[in-house]
Write a protein that holds these residues in place. Sequence first.
Motif, PDB file in Angstrom:
ATOM      1  N   LEU A   1      47.039  21.828 149.106  1.00 30.21           N
ATOM      2  CA  LEU A   1      47.695  22.587 147.591  1.00 30.21           C
ATOM      3  C   LEU A   1      49.378  22.644 148.016  1.00 30.21           C
ATOM      4  O   LEU A   1      49.735  23.498 147.012  1.00 30.21           O
ATOM      5  N   GLY A   2      49.047  22.200 149.375  1.00 30.72           N
ATOM      6  CA  GLY A   2      51.123  23.286 149.711  1.00 30.72           C
ATOM      7  C   GLY A   2      50.641  24.259 149.831  1.00 30.72           C
ATOM      8  O   GLY A   2      51.947  24.707 150.015  1.00 30.72           O
ATOM      9  N   LEU A   3      49.974  24.932 150.143  1.00 25.63           N
ATOM     10  CA  LEU A   3      50.355  26.714 151.016  1.00 25.63           C
ATOM     11  C   LEU A   3      50.809  26.672 152.450  1.00 25.63           C
ATOM     12  O   LEU A   3      49.570  25.615 153.710  1.00 25.63           O
ATOM     13  N   PRO A   4      50.977  27.591 153.127  1.00 26.15           N
ATOM     14  CA  PRO A   4      51.764  27.255 154.321  1.00 26.15           C
ATOM     15  C   PRO A   4      51.018  28.414 155.369  1.00 26.15           C
ATOM     16  O   PRO A   4      51.265  28.136 156.102  1.00 26.15           O
ATOM     17  N   LYS A   5      50.011  29.495 154.222  1.00 31.72           N
ATOM     18  CA  LYS A   5      49.377  29.648 155.094  1.00 31.72           C
ATOM     19  C   LYS A   5      47.735  30.229 154.769  1.00 31.72           C
ATOM     20  O   LYS A   5      48.329  30.220 153.341  1.00 31.72           O
TER      21      LYS A   5
END
Length: 154
Positions: free
Chosen positions: A121-125
């Motif tokens: 999903l491209g979540l950074p954290k």
Amino acid sequence: MGGMDIEIHPARPEEYPAVARLRWQWEVETGAAPVGDREDFAKEFAAWARAHTESHRCVVVCRNGTVIGMAWLAVVARVPTPGRFVRASGDLQSVYLVPEERSGGLGSRLIAAVLEEARALGLPKVTVQSTTRAIPVYCRNGFAASPKVLQAEL
């Protein structure tokens, strides 16, 4: 522990009642006295899960076709910044394995599957709130304490 037919996958709508029963079992295990009827809760929970598939993604672990564990990725929209209008982060929630399946590595595999979903999903954290007992499991799976994450108990 039975056979080795283990599958970890995004929960299917027909598995939501089983996931709800895990949530109920967790409450009982921690000494809470759940309110209401377990099967009514399972129906309401399944409806909630279907209504929140964009914001709350459930991953299950099954042994021989039976749901024995769950973990949820809550996708939290973040305030846009110049140049990056769409932002989000993740929160790992409600990680649970039935007691007889613990300490065999399935929890780590479940956490890894949720983190893979977050990456996709491209979540950074991704954050997690943990019991003291589970902190080592999360640390072994890439989580670390952060001096920048604060919490107010309300």
